[in-house]
Design a protein around this motif. Sequence first.
Motif, PDB file in Angstrom:
ATOM      1  N   ARG A   1       0.187   4.193   6.056  1.00 35.10           N
ATOM      2  CA  ARG A   1      -0.311   5.195   7.239  1.00 35.10           C
ATOM      3  C   ARG A   1      -1.512   5.826   6.853  1.00 35.10           C
ATOM      4  NH1 ARG A   1       3.653   9.690   9.281  1.00 35.10           N
ATOM      5  NH2 ARG A   1       2.951  10.554   7.187  1.00 35.10           N
ATOM      6  N   GLY A   2      -2.465   5.832   7.409  1.00 37.96           N
ATOM      7  CA  GLY A   2      -3.648   6.323   7.127  1.00 37.96           C
ATOM      8  C   GLY A   2      -4.712   5.617   6.548  1.00 37.96           C
ATOM      9  N   ALA A   3      -4.255   4.407   6.031  1.00 37.83           N
ATOM     10  CA  ALA A   3      -5.124   3.325   5.359  1.00 37.83           C
ATOM     11  C   ALA A   3      -5.586   2.160   6.326  1.00 37.83           C
ATOM     12  CB  ALA A   3      -4.724   2.947   4.130  1.00 37.83           C
TER      13      ALA A   3
ATOM     14  N   PRO B   1      -7.124  -4.621   2.919  1.00 34.52           N
ATOM     15  CA  PRO B   1      -5.895  -4.462   2.099  1.00 34.52           C
ATOM     16  C   PRO B   1      -6.213  -4.745   0.465  1.00 34.52           C
ATOM     17  CG  PRO B   1      -5.433  -5.983   3.993  1.00 34.52           C
ATOM     18  CD  PRO B   1      -6.932  -5.454   4.126  1.00 34.52           C
ATOM     19  N   GLY B   2      -7.272  -5.421   0.243  1.00 32.83           N
ATOM     20  CA  GLY B   2      -7.567  -5.712  -1.183  1.00 32.83           C
ATOM     21  C   GLY B   2      -7.764  -4.321  -1.931  1.00 32.83           C
ATOM     22  N   ILE B   3      -8.484  -3.409  -1.172  1.00 33.83           N
ATOM     23  CA  ILE B   3      -8.928  -2.112  -1.963  1.00 33.83           C
ATOM     24  C   ILE B   3      -7.773  -1.386  -2.051  1.00 33.83           C
ATOM     25  CG2 ILE B   3      -9.706  -1.037   0.065  1.00 33.83           C
ATOM     26  CD1 ILE B   3     -11.419  -1.251  -3.449  1.00 33.83           C
ATOM     27  N   ILE B   4      -6.627  -1.374  -1.390  1.00 34.12           N
ATOM     28  CA  ILE B   4      -5.553  -0.244  -1.247  1.00 34.12           C
ATOM     29  C   ILE B   4      -4.547  -0.134  -2.542  1.00 34.12           C
ATOM     30  CG2 ILE B   4      -3.426   0.335  -0.034  1.00 34.12           C
ATOM     31  CD1 ILE B   4      -4.484  -0.617   2.366  1.00 34.12           C
ATOM     32  N   VAL B   5      -4.677   1.145  -3.143  1.00 34.24           N
ATOM     33  CA  VAL B   5      -3.791   1.217  -4.212  1.00 34.24           C
ATOM     34  C   VAL B   5      -2.773   2.211  -3.919  1.00 34.24           C
ATOM     35  CG1 VAL B   5      -3.462   2.036  -6.827  1.00 34.24           C
ATOM     36  CG2 VAL B   5      -5.523   0.857  -5.829  1.00 34.24           C
ATOM     37  N   PRO B   6      -1.476   1.724  -3.504  1.00 35.07           N
ATOM     38  CA  PRO B   6      -0.665   2.727  -2.710  1.00 35.07           C
ATOM     39  C   PRO B   6       0.460   3.601  -3.785  1.00 35.07           C
ATOM     40  CG  PRO B   6       0.362   0.542  -2.892  1.00 35.07           C
ATOM     41  CD  PRO B   6      -0.938   0.367  -3.405  1.00 35.07           C
TER      42      PRO B   6
ATOM     43  N   HIS C   1       6.695  12.517  -6.694  1.00 33.17           N
ATOM     44  CA  HIS C   1       6.656  11.548  -5.622  1.00 33.17           C
ATOM     45  C   HIS C   1       7.246  10.124  -6.004  1.00 33.17           C
ATOM     46  CE1 HIS C   1       5.573   9.191  -2.036  1.00 33.17           C
ATOM     47  NE2 HIS C   1       5.858  10.233  -1.368  1.00 33.17           N
ATOM     48  N   PRO C   2       8.013   9.395  -5.260  1.00 30.31           N
ATOM     49  CA  PRO C   2       8.164   8.027  -5.887  1.00 30.31           C
ATOM     50  C   PRO C   2       7.134   7.031  -5.972  1.00 30.31           C
ATOM     51  CG  PRO C   2       9.736   8.758  -4.178  1.00 30.31           C
ATOM     52  CD  PRO C   2       8.921   9.807  -4.081  1.00 30.31           C
ATOM     53  N   ASP C   3       6.003   7.460  -5.123  1.00 31.67           N
ATOM     54  CA  ASP C   3       5.004   6.327  -5.558  1.00 31.67           C
ATOM     55  C   ASP C   3       3.942   6.701  -6.579  1.00 31.67           C
ATOM     56  OD1 ASP C   3       5.515   4.880  -3.152  1.00 31.67           O
ATOM     57  OD2 ASP C   3       4.193   6.197  -1.755  1.00 31.67           O
ATOM     58  N   ILE C   4       4.346   7.976  -7.039  1.00 28.99           N
ATOM     59  CA  ILE C   4       3.434   8.507  -8.260  1.00 28.99           C
ATOM     60  C   ILE C   4       4.379   8.089  -9.663  1.00 28.99           C
ATOM     61  CG2 ILE C   4       2.866  10.402  -9.821  1.00 28.99           C
ATOM     62  CD1 ILE C   4       1.296  10.156  -7.191  1.00 28.99           C
ATOM     63  N   VAL C   5       5.656   7.963  -9.478  1.00 28.19           N
ATOM     64  CA  VAL C   5       6.456   7.707 -10.699  1.00 28.19           C
ATOM     65  C   VAL C   5       6.904   5.944 -10.617  1.00 28.19           C
ATOM     66  CG1 VAL C   5       7.294  10.044 -11.116  1.00 28.19           C
ATOM     67  CG2 VAL C   5       8.815   8.272  -9.550  1.00 28.19           C
ATOM     68  N   ALA C   6       6.360   5.362  -9.641  1.00 22.66           N
ATOM     69  CA  ALA C   6       6.828   4.032  -9.382  1.00 22.66           C
ATOM     70  C   ALA C   6       6.511   2.976 -10.629  1.00 22.66           C
ATOM     71  CB  ALA C   6       5.886   3.336  -8.448  1.00 22.66           C
ATOM     72  N   PRO C   7       5.726   3.291 -11.534  1.00 20.50           N
ATOM     73  CA  PRO C   7       5.629   2.342 -12.656  1.00 20.50           C
ATOM     74  C   PRO C   7       6.760   2.424 -13.680  1.00 20.50           C
ATOM     75  CG  PRO C   7       3.471   3.356 -12.381  1.00 20.50           C
ATOM     76  CD  PRO C   7       4.393   3.996 -11.576  1.00 20.50           C
TER      77      PRO C   7
END
Length: 399
Positions: A100-102, A107-112, A202-208
Amino acid sequence: MAKLAGLGRSGFLRHSNESLRLIIMTIIGVVVGVLIGISFPAVSITKLHFPSSIISYIEDKNSGITTQALLNHAWTSASQNKNKPSSSESAKIFVPTNPRGAERLAPGIIVPESDFYLRRLWGNPSEDLPIKQKYLVTFTVGLGQKRNIDAAVKKFSENFTILLFHYDGRTSEWDDLEWSKRAIHVSVRKQTKWWYAKRFLHPDIVAPYEYIFIWDEDLGVEHFDAEKYIALVKKHGLEISQPGLEPNKGLTWQMTKRRGDREVHKETEEKPGWCSDPHLPPCAAFVEIMAPVFSRDAWRCVWHMIQNDLIHGWGLDFALRKCVDPAHEKIGVVDSQWIIHQVVPSLGNQGQAEKGKAPWEGVRDRCRKEWTMFQDRMSDAEKAYYKLMGITAPNTTHA
């Protein structure tokens, strides 16, 4: 004379007829032109792409191409291309499946997702990280527990990213510890670990990170090894876990009491009447909030369950089971890697004396109030969902 008069009148009439004919033809021409103009879309001269032959005509007046031929060619080109989108329109990007928002990005430039990996200010970015830590451990700390945190951090290998949340605003005093220079420090005064967790984990921050430790500062770790702990969690399929607690200190629930005869346990017996179902808290599917460890997938669910305004986290431990299934199999206590709860009342000291109550009393009252509020919100949300779906709510007990 009569003849001359006749010739005069004849010439005059002929001249008048020709003038009238010219006027009529002009009117007809205008009408036809208007009709033709209406039948064609408006064409901007800036959108007409003239071939090189036309440019040559402009440059060479002797080419033999007439103005009429140029206009005919231009109108023909416009007619052929009238149904084709312009280059600017066809070049617009809109991908509804993007985050959302992107949607307007390729798609190839998106880093979610992101991480806490430290980067250099120089060199090749691909060479920044000699190692990518697989796990994350966070402590919410004050300077008074510096020595204890130093001992705890040393139990975590280089596979762990270290993140300290400072509730007293004192971060520079940690600089003399070598590992502190590589740690992440977040300083916001007088907040709790669940306040920090909601805003910085946030889950997208700690995803690694495969596992996330969210620990208090007053834990003794003499009998704990983080790598061995992770191995046991994976071996027994635990999505949410905690180390066993040394039986004689800081123990509230039988479920979290360390057992010396096994690696892991997932259920226990409590006082009569405390457990309506042996698979429900506090007899199973339960760990405390002082030293929980979450898998990446479990944390994604738990993070969404944490309320912005209920910052003490009371009640969360009884609701963690909502995030894994079957909870009584995927939530457990690791006995062979155990800790001691030192019960340091540092959080209470961050309160404020009001209405004749000591700071710690106000903090404790808020904790209890939040527990009730969280239970009510969870119950109301589930009832609303079942009503919306036309489903009879299951008969579960909220401890």
